[in-house]
Design an enzyme around this catalytic site. Structure first.
Site, PDB file in Angstrom:
ATOM      1  N   GLY A  11     100.195  53.732  98.680  1.00 44.64           N
ATOM      2  CA  GLY A  11     101.203  54.144  99.572  1.00 44.64           C
ATOM      3  C   GLY A  11     102.444  52.962  99.552  1.00 44.64           C
ATOM      4  O   GLY A  11     102.332  52.086  98.889  1.00 44.64           O
ATOM      5  N   GLY A  71     100.982  49.212  99.709  1.00 44.34           N
ATOM      6  CA  GLY A  71     100.347  48.999  98.578  1.00 44.34           C
ATOM      7  C   GLY A  71      99.080  49.875  98.149  1.00 44.34           C
ATOM      8  O   GLY A  71      99.048  50.977  98.613  1.00 44.34           O
ATOM      9  N   VAL A  98      94.953  50.408  97.573  1.00 46.26           N
ATOM     10  CA  VAL A  98      93.529  49.882  97.800  1.00 46.26           C
ATOM     11  C   VAL A  98      92.533  50.284  96.760  1.00 46.26           C
ATOM     12  O   VAL A  98      92.680  51.241  96.278  1.00 46.26           O
ATOM     13  CB  VAL A  98      93.213  50.397  99.198  1.00 46.26           C
ATOM     14  CG1 VAL A  98      91.890  50.027  99.501  1.00 46.26           C
ATOM     15  CG2 VAL A  98      94.084  50.169 100.311  1.00 46.26           C
ATOM     16  N   ASP A 107     100.077  48.440 113.943  1.00 44.23           N
ATOM     17  CA  ASP A 107     100.081  49.489 113.123  1.00 44.23           C
ATOM     18  C   ASP A 107      98.981  50.386 113.836  1.00 44.23           C
ATOM     19  O   ASP A 107      97.959  50.904 113.129  1.00 44.23           O
ATOM     20  CB  ASP A 107     100.142  49.452 111.919  1.00 44.23           C
ATOM     21  CG  ASP A 107     100.343  50.753 111.162  1.00 44.23           C
ATOM     22  OD1 ASP A 107     100.882  51.813 111.621  1.00 44.23           O
ATOM     23  OD2 ASP A 107      99.977  50.695 109.922  1.00 44.23           O
ATOM     24  N   ASN A 156      94.195  54.095 111.231  1.00 48.71           N
ATOM     25  CA  ASN A 156      93.482  52.875 110.858  1.00 48.71           C
ATOM     26  C   ASN A 156      92.395  52.630 111.931  1.00 48.71           C
ATOM     27  O   ASN A 156      91.911  51.350 112.195  1.00 48.71           O
ATOM     28  CB  ASN A 156      94.475  51.789 111.338  1.00 48.71           C
ATOM     29  CG  ASN A 156      95.496  51.534 110.119  1.00 48.71           C
ATOM     30  OD1 ASN A 156      95.285  51.946 109.176  1.00 48.71           O
ATOM     31  ND2 ASN A 156      96.627  51.005 110.360  1.00 48.71           N
TER      32      ASN A 156
END
Length: 529
Positions: free
Chosen positions: A17, A20, A22, A132, A137
């Site tokens: 995204g 970055g 993952v 965030d 998350n």
């Protein structure tokens, strides 16, 4: 296979995204699998300074040692690129869990809130803001643990005067966070501290309890306008949590409840989260005992969503959960309230695997032209995107969610980025799609002029797909104009919302851009029939 720092062998991307990529990786020194986050530095600024700042903030987050905070094993720089080495977690994000199960019982929501509150207070005591906090998350592990992930945009409260302000965020390439979960004081450019993280926690728990985001709207800019000017709808499923959620979401940080009050209320309602029995775990999931958590899947390492020109592809429904995990394992067994409707047998939604490919869907066979949901990022070719929005590049605003994609132009702050966003869902039956399309259009038509700070036109018919309708909005408080088009092609519904920053009047050019975008998407789908 690429090896980072002579030690971490990248095996496969878990998702990508704006923030970055993952990776699932193997630590060749300790012979274990880990998650490696390749942080994308903000463009348009001093890259060396951005690298130093990112490494400093990541190392500060790595110093946090708390059972409800993702474990960071290493922070390194290679080739001018930051890399963060973290645990892999067996489980799924709160956003994905709610998307699949619907609203969660208040007792379980209270437990999730307590664990995230613990994590935030531990960070705040070290002077670190998360910035965030959102459902994508927050990980719910198979062992019934709650883990706050992705301190990738965290910052020290003392780094700069008024840290967390919109001005500071614009300096780093845009306001950090995700629409609907960014505290209003942060959007207003005011100094934001720990209370901003607690506001985001309130929005996250609201979604968990209600099954939808508190400021759910058609586009990111409309969400920002709602956060700045509108109260959230009164909760209907939250029960005894309702009053606390509304208090946490007050636009004035000075009148929000303090952490001690939040904790006392949550503790009075909390119920332990069930543990998924190990024998039901997929054979592909290696279970390794650890002092803190079982590593496998890292979910919810979310990219910040671009906020401006939005084109959304919808099929009968909307998301708003703010992120999905890399691998969908059987759900943590949180009971679904009896009042929550079961998913329709004629409806399927887009999911994704660790390789980023949509798995085969298994809905009942219907009469629709599309047997599975199309991937949002495939609905505009590069050539079409350049004709509609020259200089744009495609991104997924939520990791691992192939039902959404956006194209953006601009490197400025919150109100200076232009983008196109697509969301995709799917009905196997044409009649179900027709019903969903009619319901969506009628609902939006009934909202015309309902928000004092947003001028909304009546629905008008346009020529695109099998049927289509459009609507214009002018949001003066954030100086944006938006044209939204709903379009149906067979058993697919497409919503195209095109917004332009720093303009309060909808222009013919804006309507034309939205229509050309819708027709380009329609052309792609017609060829795929």
């Amino acid at each position: 296979m690429r090896v980072i720092a002579g030690r971490y062998q990248l095996l496969a991307p878990l998702g990508a995204g704006g923030a970055g990529t993952v990776w699932r990786a193997r630590d060749e020194l300790l012979h274990r699998e880990v998650a490696v986050k390749e942080v994308r530095l903000p463009p348009g600024q001093d890259q060396q300074r951005a690298l130093v700042d990112t490494l400093r903030e990541a190392r500060a987050a790595a110093a946090l040692n708390h059972p409800s905070i993702i474990t960071v094993h290493d922070v390194i720089s290679e080739g001018g690129q930051p890399w963060i080495i973290m645990d892999l977690l067996a489980g799924r994000s709160l956003g994905e869990l709610v998307k699949q199960r619907g609203p969660l019982p208040p007792g379980h929501v209270a437990t999730i809130g307590l664990r995230v509150l613990d994590a935030l207070e531990a960070a705040h005591r070290r002077g670190i803001l998360h910035r965030d906090v959102k459902p994508g998350n927050v990980m719910i592990t198979d062992l019934g643990e709650v883990v706050l992930t992705d301190f990738g945009i965290a910052a020290h409260t003392g780094d700069v005067p008024g840290a967390g302000t919109a001005a500071a965020a614009a300096h780093s390439g845009g306001v950090a966070g995700s629409p609907g979960y960014i505290a209003p004081e942060h959007l207003r450019g005011e100094p934001s501290g720990p209370m901003a993280d607690l506001w985001s926690l309130g929005a996250t728990l609201y979604l968990a309890a209600e099954g939808r985001a508190p400021f759910e709207r058609d586009s990111a800019m409309a969400i920002v306008a709602a956060v700045l000017t509108m109260p959230p709808p009164p909760p209907v499923n939250a029960g005894p949590l309702g009053g606390l959620l509304l208090a946490m979401l007050d636009r004035n940080p000075a009148v929000r409840p303090h952490p001690q009050g939040i904790r006392a209320h949550l503790e009075s309602l909390a119920v332990p989260l069930p543990v998924r029995p190990r024998e039901t775990a997929p054979a592909t999931v290696p279970v390794r005992a650890r002092r803190r958590r079982t590593p496998y899947v890292l979910g919810g390492l979310a990219a910040a969503t671009a906020i401006a020109v939005t084109a959304v592809v919808l099929l009968n429904g909307s998301g708003g959960s703010g992120g999905s995990p890399a691998v969908t394992t059987p759900a943590t067994q949180i009971a679904q309230p009896a009042s929550t409707a079961a998913p329709s047998p004629t409806t399927s939604t887009t999911t994704s695997t660790t390789t980023g490919t949509a798995p085969p869907t298994s809905p009942a066979r219907g009469d629709g032209a599309f047997g599975r949901p199309p991937k949002a990022c495939s609905l505009l070719t590069d050539e079409q995107a350049q004709r509609v929005l020259p200089g744009s590049r495609s991104r997924q605003p939520r990791l691992y969610d192939e039902s959404e994609c956006y194209w953006s132009v601009g490197l400025g702050g919150l109100f200076e980025t232009t983008s196109i966003n697509l969301k995709v869902k799917h009905s196997s039956e044409v009649k179900a799609a027709e019903h969903a399309y009619t319901k969506a259009v009628q609902a939006r038509d009934g909202e015309a002029g309902s928000e004092q700070t947003v001028t909304t036109s009546r629905i008008r018919t346009v020529s695109a797909g099998d049927e289509a309708a459009a609507q214009d909005k002018e949001a003066g408080i954030i100086h944006t104009s938006t044209t939204t088009i709903w379009m149906r092609i067979s058993n697919v519904i497409i919503q195209v919302a095109v917004s332009h920053p720093k303009r309060t009047k909808v222009t013919p050019q804006l309507r034309d851009t939205a229509l050309r975008t819708a027709r380009a998407v329609a052309d792609t789908l017609q060829k795929a029939r």
